[in-house]
Design an enzyme around this catalytic site. Structure first.
Site, PDB file in Angstrom:
ATOM      1  N   ARG A 182      19.962  69.907 -74.876  1.00  0.00           N
ATOM      2  CA  ARG A 182      21.212  69.603 -75.396  1.00  0.00           C
ATOM      3  C   ARG A 182      22.499  70.043 -75.051  1.00  0.00           C
ATOM      4  O   ARG A 182      22.464  70.862 -74.118  1.00  0.00           O
ATOM      5  CB  ARG A 182      20.929  70.149 -76.906  1.00  0.00           C
ATOM      6  CG  ARG A 182      19.868  69.468 -77.746  1.00  0.00           C
ATOM      7  CD  ARG A 182      19.785  70.169 -78.991  1.00  0.00           C
ATOM      8  NE  ARG A 182      20.705  69.797 -80.080  1.00  0.00           N
ATOM      9  CZ  ARG A 182      20.803  68.622 -80.723  1.00  0.00           C
ATOM     10  NH1 ARG A 182      19.964  67.851 -80.492  1.00  0.00           N
ATOM     11  NH2 ARG A 182      21.737  68.378 -81.480  1.00  0.00           N
ATOM     12  N   HIS A 194      -2.874  96.566 -96.013  1.00  0.00           N
ATOM     13  CA  HIS A 194      -4.329  96.046 -95.371  1.00  0.00           C
ATOM     14  C   HIS A 194      -5.037  95.163 -96.417  1.00  0.00           C
ATOM     15  O   HIS A 194      -4.836  95.630 -97.722  1.00  0.00           O
ATOM     16  CB  HIS A 194      -5.115  97.371 -95.298  1.00  0.00           C
ATOM     17  CG  HIS A 194      -6.554  96.888 -94.894  1.00  0.00           C
ATOM     18  ND1 HIS A 194      -6.698  96.374 -93.511  1.00  0.00           N
ATOM     19  CD2 HIS A 194      -7.727  96.787 -95.386  1.00  0.00           C
ATOM     20  CE1 HIS A 194      -8.069  96.110 -93.501  1.00  0.00           C
ATOM     21  NE2 HIS A 194      -8.717  96.223 -94.407  1.00  0.00           N
ATOM     22  N   VAL A 209      14.829  67.149 -72.593  1.00  0.00           N
ATOM     23  CA  VAL A 209      15.233  67.928 -71.389  1.00  0.00           C
ATOM     24  C   VAL A 209      16.334  68.772 -71.870  1.00  0.00           C
ATOM     25  O   VAL A 209      17.313  69.185 -70.987  1.00  0.00           O
ATOM     26  CB  VAL A 209      15.585  66.986 -70.440  1.00  0.00           C
ATOM     27  CG1 VAL A 209      14.534  66.119 -70.187  1.00  0.00           C
ATOM     28  CG2 VAL A 209      17.047  66.126 -70.848  1.00  0.00           C
ATOM     29  N   LYS A 214       9.900  70.885 -88.719  1.00  0.00           N
ATOM     30  CA  LYS A 214       9.149  71.621 -89.154  1.00  0.00           C
ATOM     31  C   LYS A 214       8.303  71.045 -90.516  1.00  0.00           C
ATOM     32  O   LYS A 214       7.062  71.224 -90.495  1.00  0.00           O
ATOM     33  CB  LYS A 214       9.707  72.831 -89.668  1.00  0.00           C
ATOM     34  CG  LYS A 214       9.716  74.195 -88.839  1.00  0.00           C
ATOM     35  CD  LYS A 214      10.959  73.938 -87.861  1.00  0.00           C
ATOM     36  CE  LYS A 214      10.508  73.879 -86.371  1.00  0.00           C
ATOM     37  NZ  LYS A 214      11.759  73.610 -85.546  1.00  0.00           N
ATOM     38  N   ALA A 253       8.880  70.522 -71.112  1.00  0.00           N
ATOM     39  CA  ALA A 253       8.018  71.288 -71.737  1.00  0.00           C
ATOM     40  C   ALA A 253       8.837  72.524 -72.314  1.00  0.00           C
ATOM     41  O   ALA A 253       8.488  73.685 -72.180  1.00  0.00           O
ATOM     42  CB  ALA A 253       6.902  71.695 -70.765  1.00  0.00           C
ATOM     43  N   GLY A 254      10.188  72.250 -73.237  1.00  0.00           N
ATOM     44  CA  GLY A 254      10.702  73.238 -73.703  1.00  0.00           C
ATOM     45  C   GLY A 254      10.287  73.169 -74.988  1.00  0.00           C
ATOM     46  O   GLY A 254       9.108  72.694 -75.494  1.00  0.00           O
TER      47      GLY A 254
END
Ligand code: FAD
Ligand code: NAD
Length: 482
Positions: A282, A454, A280, A58, A189-190
């Site tokens: 774990r 809002h 791919v 992150k 593409a995970g």
């Protein structure tokens, strides 16, 4: 003579350190064993999540997104910047510094909660005994009334692309590049492939993602997955579905490259990359962890077998986190750690496995909880759907961040919310309000009757819930019912 504890925890990832702290809070004398050594050869607590997982990824995602904003978005706001550059070693250094801060933080939390942190590799030799082998080879025996195994998981490697952590890397190596690779290949593409592929694509890599399956993000709601594929492709991820990698060859020049061979629908292909990330999946980590004599059952995929309360087949031995069934997510392991600790203290705590939130931290984020439309159709459940596109959100437009949508699915008979699926800005945080609502069995009407600030992105959650019953105010109502 062995040291005696009420509870010994093996592993200090999010599942282990949380279990250990909660055990100690509940009055149990507790030790937590950790074998991880950092780059300076020092024992660090926090496991995959803090050292090479959730947090460092992150950190890089946030830096690279800021780079995109400075380069492409500031001008839309009328902010002029001169040439934008990325200092990759500085970015990696910042990531390392955050990791150090947080792993030190966990060490401090263990100490503050009077958990004995023990450096070394733990091995369960009987239901009540753990041997710890220190990094100097010295052994120590610990006795425990209860043992909690939280040994986590490691990346899966595949024979066609052996990891050398230089040219062909796993997720750990992909957090350490010292320069932006010109051509980056990603296998899978995970979650990891899309998150780390995004980091380097944002910084200028040409990224090709090779995914064996024909479907993109098969576990994600189809509408959200389609939107994600469209947005991520526009961001420069060249996602090739149905691509089965069959082999790879390292180049011979001074600047190493790797040529990957893969089979697509239309035959064999080759592609050359400067770096290749293998992402791919774990697998649970149980190497040399348990003496077979103890008799702990392991399933065919290597996970320690547990029931809903994380009890193994051996009394007094529990297992939590990535080393047991279920999604490999830090928060799922943390909740299991708390559950085990509290059940040892005779509380009736349970984990609600139906409501584990999932997030992919691309930009925009993809987040979901509960059932999606495909699952409900398969279960023949009648449902209503409310969809709110972010382009109708004043707050999202003000932020120039209006890609994506929020989808709420409610039971057609009871109106109870069955699922929420979001792709959009701050999707992880937006989703959390629906997780809470669903924990309390809220209906779409309950959300509709709740007042939202809002302007906020959360208003989209309100509108999607109203839309499920056909009375959204800020978008047209096309009530969709299965
Ligand atoms: P781990 O974190 O793997 O910890 C296990 C610990 O046990 C390790 O420190 C290991 O050294 C130690 N250990 C193992 N065996 C022994 C032994 N015999 N003796 C002593 N110590 C031992 N999840 C999320 O929820 N959100 C995210 O954003 C996210 N991002 C991720 C990004 C990446 C790149 C990766 C790789 C993973 C990510 N994950 C994320 C997954 C998350 O990191 C794992 O689900 C989580 O760390 C599992 O926690 P755990 O405690 O079960 O195991
Ligand atoms: P994943 O299961 O999410 O994705 C792996 C992908 O690789 C799948 O799409 C699979 O079809 C594909 N694949 C498998 N073998 C292949 C092959 N030979 N060739 C091409 N494609 C192949 O696994 P991951 O991305 O490695 O992540 C591992 C775990 O870490 C996940 O379970 C995830 O829960 C966790 N994680 C979570 C987060 C998050 O919560 N944001 C982030 C990173 C990792």
């Amino acid at each position: 003579m062995s040291k005696e504890y009420d509870v010994v925890v093996i592993g200090s990832g999010p599942a282990g350190y949380v279990a250990a702290i909660r055990c100690s809070q509940l009055g149990f004398s507790t030790a937590c064993i950790e074998k991880w050594l950092n780059k300076e050869n020092k024992t660090v607590y926090g496991g995959t999540c803090l050292n090479v997982g959730c947090i460092p990824s992150k950190a890089l995602l946030d830096t690279s997104q800021k780079y995109v904003e400075a380069q492409d978005h500031f001008s839309i706001h009328g902010i002029k910047v001169n040439k934008v550059d990325i200092d990759v070693p500085a970015m990696i250094g910042r990531k390392d510094q955050i990791v150090t801060q947080l792993t030190q933080g966990v060490k401090g939390l263990l100490a503050a909660n009077k958990v004995d942190g023990i450096a070394g590799t733990g091995k369960l030799i009987s239901a009540n005994k753990v041997v710890v082998t220190g990094h100097d080879g010295k052994q120590e025996e610990l006795s425990a009334k209860h043992v909690i195994i939280a040994a986590g998981s490691v990346p899966i490697d595949i024979p066609p692309t052996p990891i050398d952590q230089e040219t062909i890397v796993d997720s750990t190596g992909a957090l350490e590049f010292q320069a932006v690779p010109k051509r980056l290949g990603v296998i899978g593409a995970g979650v990891i492939g899309l998150e780390l592929g995004s980091v380097w694509a944002r910084l200028g890599s040409e990224v090709t993602v090779l995914e064996a399956l024909e479907d993109f993000l098969p576990l994600v709601d189809r509408q959200v997955a389609k939107e994600a594929q469209k947005i991520l492709s526009k961001q420069g991820l060249d996602i090739k579905l149905g691509a089965r990698v069959t082999g790879s060859k390292l180049g011979k020049g001074a600047k190493k490259t790797v040529t990957v061979e893969y089979l697509g629908e239309d035959g064999e292909h080759k592609a050359t990359f400067d770096k290749l990330i293998v992402a791919v999946g774990r697998k649970p980590f149980t190497d040399a962890l348990i003496d077979p004599e103890v008799g702990i059952e392991i399933d065919e995929r290597g996970f320690i077998k547990v029931n809903d309360q994380c009890m193994t087949n051996v009394p007094n031995v529990y297992a939590v986190g990535d080393v047991v069934r279920g999604p490999m997510l830090a928060h799922k392991g943390m909740e299991e750690g708390v559950m085990v600790a509290e059940r040892l203290a005779n509380k009736k705590t349970q984990v609600n496995y139906q409501l584990v939130p999932s997030v992919i931290y691309t930009h925009p984020e993809i987040a979901w909880v509960g059932k999606n439309e495909e699952e409900l159709k398969a279960e023949e459940v009648d449902y209503n759907v409310g969809v709110f596109p972010f382009v109708a959100s004043g707050r999202a437009l003000a932020a120039n961040d209006a890609d994506g949508l929020i989808k709420t699915i409610a039971d057609a008979k009871t109106d109870r919310i069955l699922g929420c699926h979001i792709i959009g800005p701050s999707a992880a945080d937006l989703l959390q309000q629906m997780v809470i609502a669903m924990e309390f069995s809220a209906s779409a009407e309950d959300i509709g009757l709740t007042m939202f600030s809002h302007p906020s992105l959360s208003e989209g959650v309100h509108e999607a819930a109203l839309a499920a019953n056909g009375h959204a105010i800020h978008i047209g109502n096309r009530k969709r019912r299965k």
